[in-house]
Design a protein around this motif. Structure first.
Motif, mmCIF file in Angstrom:
data_model
loop_
_atom_site.group_PDB
_atom_site.id
_atom_site.type_symbol
_atom_site.label_atom_id
_atom_site.label_comp_id
_atom_site.label_asym_id
_atom_site.label_seq_id
_atom_site.Cartn_x
_atom_site.Cartn_y
_atom_site.Cartn_z
ATOM 1 N N GLY A 39 0.796 -9.363 -4.758
ATOM 2 C CA GLY A 39 1.510 -8.729 -5.883
ATOM 3 C C GLY A 39 0.657 -7.720 -6.877
ATOM 4 O O GLY A 39 -0.581 -7.498 -6.527
ATOM 5 N N PRO A 40 1.503 -7.044 -7.891
ATOM 6 C CA PRO A 40 0.489 -5.899 -8.527
ATOM 7 C C PRO A 40 -0.399 -6.676 -9.556
ATOM 8 O O PRO A 40 -0.328 -7.749 -10.057
ATOM 9 N N VAL A 41 -1.223 -5.493 -10.064
ATOM 10 C CA VAL A 41 -1.797 -5.966 -11.464
ATOM 11 C C VAL A 41 -1.229 -5.176 -12.516
ATOM 12 O O VAL A 41 -0.508 -4.137 -12.424
ATOM 13 N N VAL A 87 0.729 -1.522 -11.436
ATOM 14 C CA VAL A 87 -0.132 -0.863 -10.446
ATOM 15 C C VAL A 87 0.140 -1.705 -9.070
ATOM 16 O O VAL A 87 -0.273 -3.069 -9.145
ATOM 17 N N GLU A 88 0.891 -1.115 -8.203
ATOM 18 C CA GLU A 88 1.185 -1.822 -7.013
ATOM 19 C C GLU A 88 0.189 -2.124 -6.108
ATOM 20 O O GLU A 88 -1.193 -1.612 -6.100
ATOM 21 N N ARG A 89 0.709 -3.160 -5.030
ATOM 22 C CA ARG A 89 -0.590 -3.511 -3.987
ATOM 23 C C ARG A 89 -0.956 -2.405 -3.236
ATOM 24 O O ARG A 89 -2.378 -2.567 -3.086
ATOM 25 N N ASP A 90 -0.322 -1.582 -2.788
ATOM 26 C CA ASP A 90 -1.059 -0.639 -2.225
ATOM 27 C C ASP A 90 -1.938 0.305 -2.757
ATOM 28 O O ASP A 90 -3.031 0.726 -2.158
ATOM 29 N N GLU A 91 -1.826 0.532 -3.972
ATOM 30 C CA GLU A 91 -2.723 1.353 -4.732
ATOM 31 C C GLU A 91 -4.181 0.448 -4.877
ATOM 32 O O GLU A 91 -5.022 0.953 -5.064
ATOM 33 N N ILE A 92 -3.669 -0.827 -5.174
ATOM 34 C CA ILE A 92 -5.140 -1.677 -5.441
ATOM 35 C C ILE A 92 -5.859 -1.738 -4.135
ATOM 36 O O ILE A 92 -7.054 -1.646 -4.137
ATOM 37 N N ARG A 94 -5.965 0.619 -2.055
ATOM 38 C CA ARG A 94 -6.523 1.908 -1.759
ATOM 39 C C ARG A 94 -7.851 2.320 -2.676
ATOM 40 O O ARG A 94 -8.779 2.950 -1.942
ATOM 41 N N ILE A 95 -7.806 1.767 -3.870
ATOM 42 C CA ILE A 95 -8.797 2.147 -4.825
ATOM 43 C C ILE A 95 -9.582 1.028 -5.390
ATOM 44 O O ILE A 95 -10.725 1.096 -6.048
ATOM 45 N N ASN A 96 -9.484 -0.325 -4.981
ATOM 46 C CA ASN A 96 -10.009 -1.380 -5.290
ATOM 47 C C ASN A 96 -9.386 -1.879 -6.545
ATOM 48 O O ASN A 96 -9.064 -1.244 -7.417
ATOM 49 N N ILE A 97 -9.571 -3.239 -6.715
ATOM 50 C CA ILE A 97 -8.895 -4.085 -7.935
ATOM 51 C C ILE A 97 -9.421 -3.376 -9.384
ATOM 52 O O ILE A 97 -8.757 -3.321 -10.076
#
Length: 215
Positions: A39-41, A87-92, A94-97
């Protein structure tokens, strides 16, 4: 993927006063969902209105689900400004949590209307690209009402998203554990393999992907 090493923001020990009594628009900023495997943050920024206080604010983790749900519409109704960013899972991945959380904080503060003069962030790090001066406050979600309000908006928003995700991806128990690495979640992950909402950069998920157990 490990978070990029970042120097911690020096602890600020000035007294806390986010009441805007002098007309200064101070935003409280907090997140929900840094630790889960799926899931997102979600990040929220809130500027409270001293003329319309919200009683009972506290760190969202200390409040019951029912209490958070009751406070959520009051915060939205009475705040001078608020912004919630997902902030969706794919961006997490891509750039880390860590960077995803910092990015979400900057976006949330930038999305406030009227704009905040200063942003008070829960924790010991400040985003480098905040659109205004910032202040990192360890344990701020229990100390500063505006940060408490932000923590509630972020937590309730994310919990609702995870409950919807439970319907989209049944079998993992997202409605119960909200994506955190509970024994039940880990067992379901091993049994079913990752779904599209699992964070590939987190070790338990990455291990299954490396083993070829693709969804």
């Amino acid at each position: 993927m490990k978070p990029t090493a970042t120097a911690r923001t020096p602890v600020d020990r000035r007294p806390f006063d986010d009441t805007n009594a002098k007309g200064i628009l101070i935003a409280g900023v907090d997140e929900a969902g840094r630790g889960p495997l799926a899931g997102p943050v979600v990040v929220a920024a809130v500027v409270l209105n001293p003329q319309q206080p919200v009683d009972g604010l506290d760190d969202s983790k200390k409040l019951s689900e029912a209490r958070r749900e009751k406070l959520f519409p009051l915060i939205i109704e009475r705040a001078l400004a608020y912004c919630v960013v997902v902030v969706e899972r794919d961006e997490i991945d891509r750039i880390n949590i860590f960077q995803a959380t910092m990015t979400g904080m900057s976006r949330a503060v930038a999305g406030l209307t009227p704009a905040a003069v200063e942003a008070w962030v829960d924790g010991n790090h400040l985003p480098k690209d905040l659109p205004c001066p910032g202040r990192a406050i360890i344990g701020g979600d229990a100390l500063v009402p505006a940060i408490s309000a932000a923590s509630i908006l972020a937590k309730v928003t994310r919990d609702r998203l995870m409950m919807a995700m439970d319907t989209e991806h049944p079998g993992y128990g997202f409605a119960a554990h909200k994506g955190y690495s509970t024994p039940e979640h880990l067992a379901a992950l091993k049994r079913l393999g990752p779904c599209p909402q699992h964070r590939h950069s987190f070790a338990p998920v990455r291990l299954l992907l490396d083993q070829g157990e693709l969804f």
